[in-house]
Scaffold this motif. Structure first.
Motif, mmCIF file in Angstrom:
data_model
loop_
_atom_site.group_PDB
_atom_site.id
_atom_site.type_symbol
_atom_site.label_atom_id
_atom_site.label_comp_id
_atom_site.label_asym_id
_atom_site.label_seq_id
_atom_site.Cartn_x
_atom_site.Cartn_y
_atom_site.Cartn_z
ATOM 1 N N LEU A 97 0.846 -1.182 0.000
ATOM 2 C CA LEU A 97 0.000 0.000 0.000
ATOM 3 C C LEU A 97 0.886 1.238 0.000
ATOM 4 C CD1 LEU A 97 -2.583 -1.137 2.681
ATOM 5 C CD2 LEU A 97 -3.161 -0.598 0.305
ATOM 6 N N VAL A 99 0.598 5.047 0.518
ATOM 7 C CA VAL A 99 -0.478 5.776 1.179
ATOM 8 C C VAL A 99 -0.310 7.289 1.072
ATOM 9 C CG1 VAL A 99 -0.924 3.880 2.771
ATOM 10 C CG2 VAL A 99 0.675 5.673 3.440
ATOM 11 N N GLY A 129 -9.345 5.520 1.406
ATOM 12 C CA GLY A 129 -8.780 5.346 2.732
ATOM 13 C C GLY A 129 -9.499 4.262 3.513
ATOM 14 N N ALA A 132 -8.307 0.915 2.342
ATOM 15 C CA ALA A 132 -6.968 0.627 2.853
ATOM 16 C C ALA A 132 -7.019 0.224 4.321
ATOM 17 C CB ALA A 132 -6.072 1.848 2.671
ATOM 18 N N ARG A 133 -7.858 0.899 5.102
ATOM 19 C CA ARG A 133 -7.953 0.546 6.528
ATOM 20 C C ARG A 133 -8.632 -0.798 6.741
ATOM 21 N NH1 ARG A 133 -8.361 6.084 6.601
ATOM 22 N NH2 ARG A 133 -10.626 6.021 6.283
ATOM 23 N N CYS A 141 -4.627 7.074 6.642
ATOM 24 C CA CYS A 141 -4.455 7.560 5.276
ATOM 25 C C CYS A 141 -5.797 8.030 4.744
ATOM 26 C CB CYS A 141 -3.868 6.477 4.368
ATOM 27 S SG CYS A 141 -4.957 5.092 4.017
ATOM 28 N N ALA A 144 -5.008 5.358 -1.028
ATOM 29 C CA ALA A 144 -3.815 4.519 -1.196
ATOM 30 C C ALA A 144 -3.771 3.945 -2.595
ATOM 31 C CB ALA A 144 -3.795 3.389 -0.162
ATOM 32 N N TRP A 146 -2.872 0.385 -4.216
ATOM 33 C CA TRP A 146 -2.678 -1.019 -3.857
ATOM 34 C C TRP A 146 -1.930 -1.720 -4.990
ATOM 35 C CZ3 TRP A 146 -1.818 -4.711 -0.765
ATOM 36 C CH2 TRP A 146 -2.120 -6.038 -1.039
ATOM 37 N N HIS A 250 0.843 -6.290 5.031
ATOM 38 C CA HIS A 250 1.311 -5.802 3.737
ATOM 39 C C HIS A 250 2.416 -4.772 3.950
ATOM 40 C CE1 HIS A 250 -2.360 -7.702 2.354
ATOM 41 N NE2 HIS A 250 -3.080 -6.896 3.119
ATOM 42 N N ILE A 252 3.931 -1.132 3.680
ATOM 43 C CA ILE A 252 3.319 0.188 3.735
ATOM 44 C C ILE A 252 4.366 1.220 3.348
ATOM 45 C CG2 ILE A 252 2.019 1.851 5.101
ATOM 46 C CD1 ILE A 252 0.614 -0.849 4.924
ATOM 47 N N TYR A 304 1.702 7.661 9.012
ATOM 48 C CA TYR A 304 0.761 6.639 8.545
ATOM 49 C C TYR A 304 0.411 5.604 9.607
ATOM 50 C CZ TYR A 304 5.175 4.104 7.511
ATOM 51 O OH TYR A 304 6.412 3.511 7.580
#
Length: 374
Positions: A97, A99, A129, A132-133, A141, A144, A146, A250, A252, A304
């Protein structure tokens, strides 16, 4: 490899440097049936740049379309995943990701997404965002990018596999054998090898994959033009390991910064997290990691991951990138200079092979092999 005297040997190709790129080149050339000798000044392979990377398999998101970095990273990533699967080299496609932590980051994120598409990274996509969360609940963020094709690899196991392949194909790997000088002659290259038993090597081709030492070696070759040797700068990057529980599955990355990709979070194959590299321009390679840099790391990471505690950041290691431009210069591309570039027959020079050199190693080797005659 043949010998006319105990102190003189003759081969088709000499590869200088047994990092991941040098080993990949030796493998590719030996698999063509060429007599290949690899000379490495250290006592084992991968003791320089290759042993101090983040071990990331990059997808090719950032590099200018048409550059060697873009072309060889994208091709190299695909080749590396295939190679690791076939050779059972430990690796994992964990995804990344990139971000945007503030709305001001959104234009840069969109430029990266556009660059990725132009480079043929088809799976990369912008997400919200919230999305992503959902993947990383502790992340802060507003959007993002991916990249599901970004991964990690055991770099030592990769180099071991490349070395084994090269030797099985007939290449000779010589350690503790620095190349201390040489001459570019019409009939081929003549090199002087130092170490415990100094000797002379004659080769039709020389592949200079010496990393930090590439410019030094090129400058020590009589008959090689000094104007074809680029300047060398050193960008040091520190890494800190995260102690205790790691909440991320993942990689970041923040949006990039001058000289690097920002203080990002990477994983090892056991799921442990580490952060880095930052960027410090230095006059010479230096692998110390001052503990007092932990607070600056924590401040960057909190952009982040707000909940990171500085007490959990432990000094890990440092790496140094060989740059072709200094801190105020634009990012430089790889240089793979053959006779067409410098005018000297039988020589391939590799300059500025930094990130994504590990990812691109097999593609770099294929490019080098295409330049080397029989």
């Amino acid at each position: 490899m043949t010998s006319s005297a105990s102190e003189s040997v003759t081969v088709n190709v000499v590869v200088v440097g047994a990092g991941v790129v040098g080993l990949a080149c030796a493998r590719a050339l030996a698999m063509r049936g060429l007599q290949v000798a690899v000379f490495e000044r250290e006592a084992h392979f991968g003791q320089g740049i290759s042993s101090r990377s983040s071990e990331v398999i990059h997808a090719g998101l950032y590099y200018p379309t048409g550059s060697l970095k873009a072309e060889l990273c994208v091709a190299g990533s695909r080749a590396l995943y295939d190679y690791c699967a076939k050779r059972q080299v430990p690796h994992q496609r964990v995804g990344k990701l990139v971000v945007a932590t503030e709305s001001a980051d959104l234009p840069a994120l969109e430029r990266i997404a556009s660059q990725a598409r132009a480079n043929g990274v088809e799976q990369a996509r912008l997400i919200t965002g919230d999305a992503a969360r959902n993947m990383a609940p502790e992340l802060r963020c507003c959007a993002a990018l991916w990249s599901p094709d970004t991964g990690i690899v055991d770099s030592h196991a990769l180099m071991q596999a490349l070395a084994d392949d090269a030797e099985q194909a007939g290449a000779m790997l010589m350690y503790g054998a620095p190349v201390i000088g040489g001459e570019c002659a019409a009939a081929g290259q003549v090199l002087q090898i130092g170490g415990a038993v100094p000797y002379r090597v004659e080769a039709r081709w020389l592949v200079n994959a010496a990393g930090f030492g590439a410019q030094i070696l090129a400058g020590a070759l009589q008959g090689f033009p000094a104007e074809a040797v680029p300047p060398l700068y050193f960008a040091k990057g520190h890494y800190f390991a995260l102690s205790g529980r790691n909440p991320f599955k993942h990689l970041i990355y923040p949006v990039p910064e001058p000289g690097g990709l920002g203080t990002h979070l990477t994983l090892d194959l056991a799921g442990n997290a580490r952060f880095g590299p930052d960027v410090e321009w230095v006059g010479a390679p230096d692998y110390s990691v001052p503990t007092n840099r932990a607070q600056a790391f924590a401040d960057s990471i909190r952009r982040y991951w707000p909940d990171v505690a500085v007490e959990r950041l432990q000094p890990a290691y440092a790496g140094v990138r060989p740059k072709l431009g200094g801190p105020d210069a634009p990012a430089h591309d790889f240089r793979i200079d053959g006779p067409a570039e410098h005018g000297v027959a039988g020589v391939v020079q590799l300059f500025g092979i930094e990130s994504p050199g590990l990812t691109a190693s097999l593609a770099i080797a294929a490019r080098v092999s295409s330049l080397v005659g029989g």
